[in-house]
Design an enzyme around this catalytic site. Structure first.
Site, mmCIF file in Angstrom:
data_model
loop_
_atom_site.group_PDB
_atom_site.id
_atom_site.type_symbol
_atom_site.label_atom_id
_atom_site.label_comp_id
_atom_site.label_asym_id
_atom_site.label_seq_id
_atom_site.Cartn_x
_atom_site.Cartn_y
_atom_site.Cartn_z
ATOM 1 N N CYS A 29 0.858 -1.184 0.000
ATOM 2 C CA CYS A 29 0.000 0.000 0.000
ATOM 3 C C CYS A 29 0.894 1.233 0.000
ATOM 4 C CB CYS A 29 -0.965 -0.011 1.192
ATOM 5 S SG CYS A 29 -0.180 -0.308 2.795
ATOM 6 N N ASP A 245 -2.858 -2.602 -2.507
ATOM 7 C CA ASP A 245 -2.366 -1.584 -3.435
ATOM 8 C C ASP A 245 -3.088 -0.248 -3.237
ATOM 9 O OD1 ASP A 245 -0.671 -0.539 -5.391
ATOM 10 O OD2 ASP A 245 -2.023 -1.067 -7.032
#
Length: 297
Positions: A29, A245
């Site tokens: 992330c 992500d």
């Protein structure tokens, strides 16, 4: 002005249908900004909406993640201030992946390590700039090897096939981002998928089962990319990790609900033991998390 390729994440994600195990890690992330404190790099190739650490923590509270691996985005360049701020205020719950350059000093690498960085990303995707030359890669590996870091490899299309020999030659752990972003229009038995499976079989390569939306051939249907993730998780269950992500930069339009992505976990890892390994045990080993589970407060 916001880049139209980066519309930002779904503001109202739903919790996953099957709750995640305690200590679960979102292994890929990002944080963007806030730009008043952490401005974007000059000459960047994309300009995403701001998505500071508070947004990431809010998402993780909804989904049930207690740990995360934050990857330095290209829009922030070599300035890791936003990443380091998120790491330093996480209470040990975050690890980082940096953009290390050949001219990065050993002192800077030591500083990043002390803050919680455990990897260096190599981008081989044209939209993020020129690919590093072999001598540059060797210099970066020499800088990070003493700290036990991994190399994160970001490729797409046939990139995993083209760079398979490079991966095999590196005497360091390699973590391949986003299912290698293979072209699933060529099916699950393509040359790229076979190359990915071959690297996974070496025993020193890991794969992030992230970016399902980037591979899917019929979004919002993510079944084909989930099928690839399930194959990889079956082939090497001890060397796969999973990530959102978030906040989904450079999606060119389609942005999945992070709740829908989290629901895929049950398809990829259909039993509790498999989910524990994918979300807790494997990330702890790959990214050097402490043994205890740390909960958000």
């Amino acid at each position: 002005m916001t880049d139209p390729r980066n519309p930002g994440p779904d503001p109202h994600p739903h919790p996953p249908a099957i709750p995640l195990p305690a200590g679960s890690c979102d292994a890929h992330c990002h944080v963007f900004g806030p730009t008043v404190r952490f401005p974007y790099a000059e000459g960047r190739s994309y300009t995403p909406p701001e998505s500071p650490k508070e947004d990431l923590r809010a998402l993780h509270r909804v989904l049930g993640f207690e740990r995360a691996v934050l990857v330095q985005p290209a829009c922030h360049g070599a300035d890791h201030s936003a990443l380091l701020d998120a790491l330093e205020t996480s209470g040990g719950r975050y690890r980082g992946v940096a953009l290390v350059r050949p001219d990065t000093s050993p002192e800077e690498v030591r500083r990043l390590h002390a803050a919680g960085v455990r990897g260096a990303r190599l981008n081989f995707t044209p939209h993020l700039g020129p690919a590093p030359a072999r001598e540059e890669i060797d210099r970066i590996v020499a800088l990070i090897r003493p700290h036990g870091w991994h190399v994160a490899l970001h490729v797409a299309g046939d990139g995993i096939t083209e760079h398979a020999d490079l991966v095999r030659s590196l005497d360091i752990r390699v973590v391949i981002d986003h299912l290698a972003r293979v072209d699933l229009r060529r099916g699950l038995d393509s040359t790229a998928v076979r190359a990915l499976l071959g690297l996974l079989a070496t025993g020193s390569v890991w794969v992030k089962l992230s970016g399902a939306d980037r591979l899917a051939t019929r979004p919002p249907d993510l079944a084909d990319s989930a099928a690839l993730a399930r194959i990889l998780a079956t082939e090497a269950p001890e060397r796969v990790v999973w990530g959102t992500d978030f906040p989904h930069p450079n999606t060119n339009g389609f942005v999945p609900s992070d709740g829908d992505l989290a629901d895929l976990i049950a398809e990829i890892a259909p039993d509790e033991a498999a989910r524990e390994r994918l979300l807790v045990t494997n990330p702890a080993a790959c990214f050097d998390f402490p043994d205890r589970a740390l909960r958000d407060r």
